[in-house]
Design a protein around this motif. Structure first.
Motif, PDB file in Angstrom:
ATOM      1  N   GLN A 147     -37.379  37.189   6.811  1.00 42.11           N
ATOM      2  CA  GLN A 147     -37.120  35.907   7.452  1.00 42.11           C
ATOM      3  C   GLN A 147     -35.620  35.630   7.450  1.00 42.11           C
ATOM      4  O   GLN A 147     -34.861  36.310   6.763  1.00 42.11           O
ATOM      5  CB  GLN A 147     -37.881  34.786   6.726  1.00 42.11           C
ATOM      6  CG  GLN A 147     -39.381  34.993   6.626  1.00 42.11           C
ATOM      7  CD  GLN A 147     -40.070  34.953   7.980  1.00 42.11           C
ATOM      8  OE1 GLN A 147     -39.550  34.411   8.950  1.00 42.11           O
ATOM      9  NE2 GLN A 147     -41.262  35.540   8.054  1.00 42.11           N
ATOM     10  N   PRO A 148     -35.167  34.624   8.226  1.00 34.28           N
ATOM     11  CA  PRO A 148     -33.736  34.301   8.222  1.00 34.28           C
ATOM     12  C   PRO A 148     -33.214  34.024   6.817  1.00 34.28           C
ATOM     13  O   PRO A 148     -33.891  33.389   5.995  1.00 34.28           O
ATOM     14  CB  PRO A 148     -33.667  33.049   9.110  1.00 34.28           C
ATOM     15  CG  PRO A 148     -34.844  33.155  10.010  1.00 34.28           C
ATOM     16  CD  PRO A 148     -35.919  33.812   9.189  1.00 34.28           C
ATOM     17  N   VAL A 149     -32.010  34.496   6.549  1.00 35.31           N
ATOM     18  CA  VAL A 149     -31.430  34.393   5.206  1.00 35.31           C
ATOM     19  C   VAL A 149     -31.339  32.948   4.746  1.00 35.31           C
ATOM     20  O   VAL A 149     -31.594  32.638   3.571  1.00 35.31           O
ATOM     21  CB  VAL A 149     -30.045  35.067   5.191  1.00 35.31           C
ATOM     22  CG1 VAL A 149     -29.309  34.762   3.889  1.00 35.31           C
ATOM     23  CG2 VAL A 149     -30.185  36.570   5.363  1.00 35.31           C
ATOM     24  N   ASP A 150     -30.989  32.021   5.654  1.00 31.81           N
ATOM     25  CA  ASP A 150     -30.802  30.633   5.243  1.00 31.81           C
ATOM     26  C   ASP A 150     -32.110  29.901   4.979  1.00 31.81           C
ATOM     27  O   ASP A 150     -32.089  28.739   4.568  1.00 31.81           O
ATOM     28  CB  ASP A 150     -29.974  29.869   6.276  1.00 31.81           C
ATOM     29  CG  ASP A 150     -30.653  29.818   7.643  1.00 31.81           C
ATOM     30  OD1 ASP A 150     -31.693  30.483   7.816  1.00 31.81           O
ATOM     31  OD2 ASP A 150     -30.141  29.120   8.539  1.00 31.81           O
ATOM     32  N   LYS A 151     -33.237  30.559   5.195  1.00 33.27           N
ATOM     33  CA  LYS A 151     -34.541  29.944   4.922  1.00 33.27           C
ATOM     34  C   LYS A 151     -35.235  30.580   3.714  1.00 33.27           C
ATOM     35  O   LYS A 151     -36.380  30.270   3.413  1.00 33.27           O
ATOM     36  CB  LYS A 151     -35.458  30.076   6.145  1.00 33.27           C
ATOM     37  CG  LYS A 151     -34.964  29.344   7.386  1.00 33.27           C
ATOM     38  CD  LYS A 151     -34.962  27.841   7.189  1.00 33.27           C
ATOM     39  CE  LYS A 151     -34.766  27.096   8.505  1.00 33.27           C
ATOM     40  NZ  LYS A 151     -33.466  27.347   9.131  1.00 33.27           N
ATOM     41  N   MET A 152     -34.527  31.478   3.015  1.00 35.79           N
ATOM     42  CA  MET A 152     -35.143  32.230   1.919  1.00 35.79           C
ATOM     43  C   MET A 152     -34.663  31.728   0.561  1.00 35.79           C
ATOM     44  O   MET A 152     -33.483  31.425   0.375  1.00 35.79           O
ATOM     45  CB  MET A 152     -34.815  33.725   2.045  1.00 35.79           C
ATOM     46  CG  MET A 152     -35.368  34.390   3.289  1.00 35.79           C
ATOM     47  SD  MET A 152     -37.171  34.361   3.378  1.00 35.79           S
ATOM     48  CE  MET A 152     -37.592  35.292   1.903  1.00 35.79           C
ATOM     49  N   THR A 153     -35.597  31.662  -0.376  1.00 37.59           N
ATOM     50  CA  THR A 153     -35.303  31.354  -1.771  1.00 37.59           C
ATOM     51  C   THR A 153     -35.698  32.556  -2.617  1.00 37.59           C
ATOM     52  O   THR A 153     -36.769  33.133  -2.422  1.00 37.59           O
ATOM     53  CB  THR A 153     -36.076  30.114  -2.238  1.00 37.59           C
ATOM     54  OG1 THR A 153     -35.679  28.981  -1.464  1.00 37.59           O
ATOM     55  CG2 THR A 153     -35.802  29.818  -3.707  1.00 37.59           C
ATOM     56  N   ILE A 154     -34.828  32.927  -3.547  1.00 37.45           N
ATOM     57  CA  ILE A 154     -35.096  34.062  -4.426  1.00 37.45           C
ATOM     58  C   ILE A 154     -35.453  33.537  -5.811  1.00 37.45           C
ATOM     59  O   ILE A 154     -34.705  32.758  -6.408  1.00 37.45           O
ATOM     60  CB  ILE A 154     -33.886  35.009  -4.518  1.00 37.45           C
ATOM     61  CG1 ILE A 154     -33.494  35.500  -3.124  1.00 37.45           C
ATOM     62  CG2 ILE A 154     -34.207  36.192  -5.428  1.00 37.45           C
ATOM     63  CD1 ILE A 154     -34.594  36.216  -2.373  1.00 37.45           C
ATOM     64  N   GLN A 155     -36.594  33.973  -6.310  1.00 36.64           N
ATOM     65  CA  GLN A 155     -37.064  33.580  -7.633  1.00 36.64           C
ATOM     66  C   GLN A 155     -37.029  34.796  -8.552  1.00 36.64           C
ATOM     67  O   GLN A 155     -37.524  35.864  -8.196  1.00 36.64           O
ATOM     68  CB  GLN A 155     -38.486  33.037  -7.530  1.00 36.64           C
ATOM     69  CG  GLN A 155     -39.136  32.701  -8.880  1.00 36.64           C
ATOM     70  CD  GLN A 155     -40.557  32.222  -8.693  1.00 36.64           C
ATOM     71  OE1 GLN A 155     -40.792  31.108  -8.241  1.00 36.64           O
ATOM     72  NE2 GLN A 155     -41.510  33.054  -9.042  1.00 36.64           N
TER      73      GLN A 155
END
Length: 389
Positions: free
Chosen positions: A214-222
């Motif tokens: 998905q677009p980088v600005d819509k991704m959260t990394i946990q």
């Protein structure tokens, strides 16, 4: 009674009815500023906390947000050597100086470099058992789990002192079964990345999994490390090298597609749910994306942010503090945009996912609507009376 008197009484009665009806049925987009202020009373069963959004409040909330940075919570120090663990397979080679005494009967290994008087014994590959140990002839049980290969080499050589002639030991990791990072979520291919002494980092793990879908600005990394779980926007990790932290064995990296949003209601330019980037936006940006305040009816002293906040986020003004079933405190942050300083505060107050921004109507706008109701009732009556006369 004359016809004029009857008409006058009729008009007055109609106006009275209009006044009573108008007070209770004026259309509105939500509560007024005074009604929201009253929601923080101690007798309110909902336990709503109304907090003035000041610079101190914004700073404290921003500090809590920064406390979740990977560089601070997970550490930015590279792993000091690769550690062995139960399940890893290792190969142990032992050299003796001539004349070889302990392993002298062993054949010369080709890896000795062709030196005829150098004798090396290569032990069969063995798996570190559940107790974390391996066995070396004449050295006995060797604790290997939790040690680096170099530390294990020195330990074995120390145990062979006095038994072998100037023993030299080499421990090689033949099969890595424990030093892995698991990458799952919205990535191209979920996988396990083996860790090496080079010190792989978070973005290396994502690259190993083929990157995010998905677009980088819509991704959260946990990142899950033991019992600790931390999350950060992928865009922040890319822009800030400090957040690209080294990985540790057992880490689980989860890529989450989270298009954050807030809802704008009341006297704003548009009433709708508005998406924003995972790294977050400020209140000033949120107001701009909502089309600003409607100049004709908004109350600049009545800008509010409704949020379910963590119970430990602030010192709450109303006691006792009531929480929801999931331990959150219902909070209304109150902003007075008539104060120029509030525009600076709005640039440091970060919006949260599912926040609700509400702008109340100005008192004069409510009065205008009330008068419109009165005139809409009175004008036809007066016109009728004049016609009747």
């Amino acid at each position: 009674m004359s016809r004029l008197s009857c008409s006058t009484v009729l008009v007055e009665s109609a106006l009275a009815v209009a006044l009573l009806a108008g007070c209770s049925s004026i259309p509105t987009s939500g509560p007024s500023k005074s009604q929201i202020d009253q929601a923080s009373s101690a007798t309110n069963p909902a336990g709503i906390q109304v907090v003035d959004l000041t610079e101190d409040v914004a700073r404290k909330l921003l500090a809590e947000r920064h406390a979740g940075d990977f560089s601070k919570t997970l550490g930015n120090e590279a792993m000091q050597g690769q550690r062995l663990g139960s399940g890893d397979a290792v190969e142990v080679s032992i050299w003796e100086a001539p004349p070889a005494m302990l392993f002298g009967a062993s054949p010369t290994d080709t890896r000795s470099g062709g030196v005829s008087n150098a004798r090396v014994t290569v032990l069969p590959e063995q798996i570190i058992n559940s107790d974390g140990n391996i066995n070396v002839p004449f050295a006995g049980t060797i604790p290997a789990a939790g040690r680096t290969p170099n530390e294990t080499e020195r330990y074995i050589a120390q145990r062979l002192q006095g038994k072998a002639n100037q023993p030299q030991v080499l421990v090689r990791l033949a099969r890595n079964s424990t030093s892995y990072v698991t990458i799952v979520g919205d990535v191209t291919s979920s996988t396990r990345m083996p860790l090496t002494p080079s010190g792989e980092r978070l973005l290396d793990a994502l690259a190993t999994a083929g990157g995010v879908r998905q677009p980088v600005d819509k991704m959260t990394i946990q990142v899950t490390r033991g019992n600790e779980v931390q999350s950060l926007a992928l865009d922040t990790i890319i822009r800030d090298p400090r957040q690209n932290v080294p990985m540790r064995p057992g880490d689980v990296v989860t890529a989450l597609f989270q298009p954050f949003s807030f809802t704008a209601l009341g006297a704003t330019g548009k009433n709708e749910e508005i998406n924003f980037e995972a790294q977050g936006i400020t209140l000033a940006q949120a107001l701009a994306r909502a089309g600003g305040l409607q100049d004709s009816r908004s109350d600049v002293q009545g800008v509010f942010i409704f949020r379910l906040e963590d119970a430990k986020a602030l010192q709450w003004p109303t006691s006792p503090v009531r929480t929801t079933v999931d331990g959150k405190v219902p909070v209304v942050y109150r902003v007075n945009l008539r104060d120029p300083n509030s525009f600076f505060v709005a640039q440091s107050f970060m919006m949260d996912n599912k926040d609700l921004m509400y702008v109340s109507n100005a008192p004069i706008a409510e009065l205008q609507k009330f008068l419109n109701v009165i005139f809409s009732v009175a004008y036809p009556l007066i016109t009728g009376v004049q016609t009747f006369k």
